[in-house]
Scaffold this active site. Sequence first.
Site, PDB file in Angstrom:
ATOM      1  N   THR A  41     -22.580  -9.543  39.405  1.00 55.38           N
ATOM      2  CA  THR A  41     -21.403  -8.487  39.343  1.00 55.38           C
ATOM      3  C   THR A  41     -21.491  -7.532  40.641  1.00 55.38           C
ATOM      4  O   THR A  41     -22.416  -7.594  41.415  1.00 55.38           O
ATOM      5  CB  THR A  41     -21.653  -7.269  38.136  1.00 55.38           C
ATOM      6  OG1 THR A  41     -22.937  -6.930  38.329  1.00 55.38           O
ATOM      7  CG2 THR A  41     -21.714  -8.387  36.688  1.00 55.38           C
ATOM      8  N   VAL A  43     -20.647  -4.616  41.817  1.00 54.47           N
ATOM      9  CA  VAL A  43     -21.501  -3.306  42.149  1.00 54.47           C
ATOM     10  C   VAL A  43     -22.937  -3.459  42.224  1.00 54.47           C
ATOM     11  O   VAL A  43     -23.623  -3.035  43.074  1.00 54.47           O
ATOM     12  CB  VAL A  43     -21.268  -2.131  41.118  1.00 54.47           C
ATOM     13  CG1 VAL A  43     -21.885  -0.858  41.471  1.00 54.47           C
ATOM     14  CG2 VAL A  43     -19.616  -1.856  41.176  1.00 54.47           C
ATOM     15  N   CYS A  44     -23.493  -4.135  41.499  1.00 55.82           N
ATOM     16  CA  CYS A  44     -24.961  -4.512  41.468  1.00 55.82           C
ATOM     17  C   CYS A  44     -25.305  -5.113  42.416  1.00 55.82           C
ATOM     18  O   CYS A  44     -26.531  -4.833  43.110  1.00 55.82           O
ATOM     19  CB  CYS A  44     -25.456  -5.053  40.015  1.00 55.82           C
ATOM     20  SG  CYS A  44     -25.014  -4.371  38.452  1.00 55.82           S
ATOM     21  N   THR A  45     -24.512  -6.037  43.123  1.00 48.09           N
ATOM     22  CA  THR A  45     -24.953  -6.821  44.278  1.00 48.09           C
ATOM     23  C   THR A  45     -25.043  -5.986  45.642  1.00 48.09           C
ATOM     24  O   THR A  45     -25.846  -5.989  46.133  1.00 48.09           O
ATOM     25  CB  THR A  45     -23.922  -7.873  44.353  1.00 48.09           C
ATOM     26  OG1 THR A  45     -24.030  -9.116  43.264  1.00 48.09           O
ATOM     27  CG2 THR A  45     -24.456  -8.705  45.695  1.00 48.09           C
ATOM     28  N   LEU A  48     -28.469  -3.711  45.001  1.00 46.85           N
ATOM     29  CA  LEU A  48     -29.609  -4.527  45.342  1.00 46.85           C
ATOM     30  C   LEU A  48     -29.633  -4.907  46.925  1.00 46.85           C
ATOM     31  O   LEU A  48     -30.762  -4.906  47.622  1.00 46.85           O
ATOM     32  CB  LEU A  48     -29.868  -5.569  44.516  1.00 46.85           C
ATOM     33  CG  LEU A  48     -30.608  -5.415  43.057  1.00 46.85           C
ATOM     34  CD1 LEU A  48     -29.777  -4.677  42.065  1.00 46.85           C
ATOM     35  CD2 LEU A  48     -31.193  -6.928  42.654  1.00 46.85           C
TER      36      LEU A  48
END
Length: 223
Positions: A41, A43-45, A48
């Site tokens: 996804t 935003v998550c990428t 991290l």
Amino acid sequence: MVLLGEIFPDFIADTQMGTIRFHEWLDNSWGILFSHPNDFTPVCTTELAQVMKLMPEFNRLGVKVIALSCNSVESHVKWIEDIKSYASLTGQEFPYPIIEDKSRKLITLLGMLDPAERDQETGLPMSARAVYIIDPNKKMRLSILYPATTGRNFDEILRTIESLQLTEKYKVATPVNWKKGDDVMIDPSVSDEEAKKCYSDINTIYVPSGKTYMRVVPQPTDT
């Protein structure tokens, strides 16, 4: 849900770096656990990838980093290649574990659920963007809970760790918008007599009440 000052739950979990027992993995370090709604996804990428870039700062502060996402280890391994590519760090080893939580067992235990966000395939609730900072005594010292649609500010998270570690060591508090190196406030629990013994340069700010609680000093250091 874990409250500030409580012992953070111990748990066993699978990650792409192997199976861990959380307290044993944390050992005597500070730690940060941050959760994600889903692999692959956008935003998550970005988050991290940013943490990967900031690992020198977390290492400097003696903070171990661990993420959690509601997918399998196999999914994490594939996703990591996207994360490294976005961070422009494809030639490096991925530096921290990502916990598998397909069953949502951990996000339920730790109070990370976002009831407004549902997995499109399963209909299960997704994880919110939780941030938990745990001290070497395994106590939770800070929590921030973002909705799934709002990415975190990891510069702010680093700032809070700097504040927590400073105020753990000295009887001070960090004021609004404080950054490392800025002046700090003497903790209200410290009497004026005790403060004068500890600090030679106290700036007491006048307030209409006439009380002398606004006591400003340079940030204490070991040097």
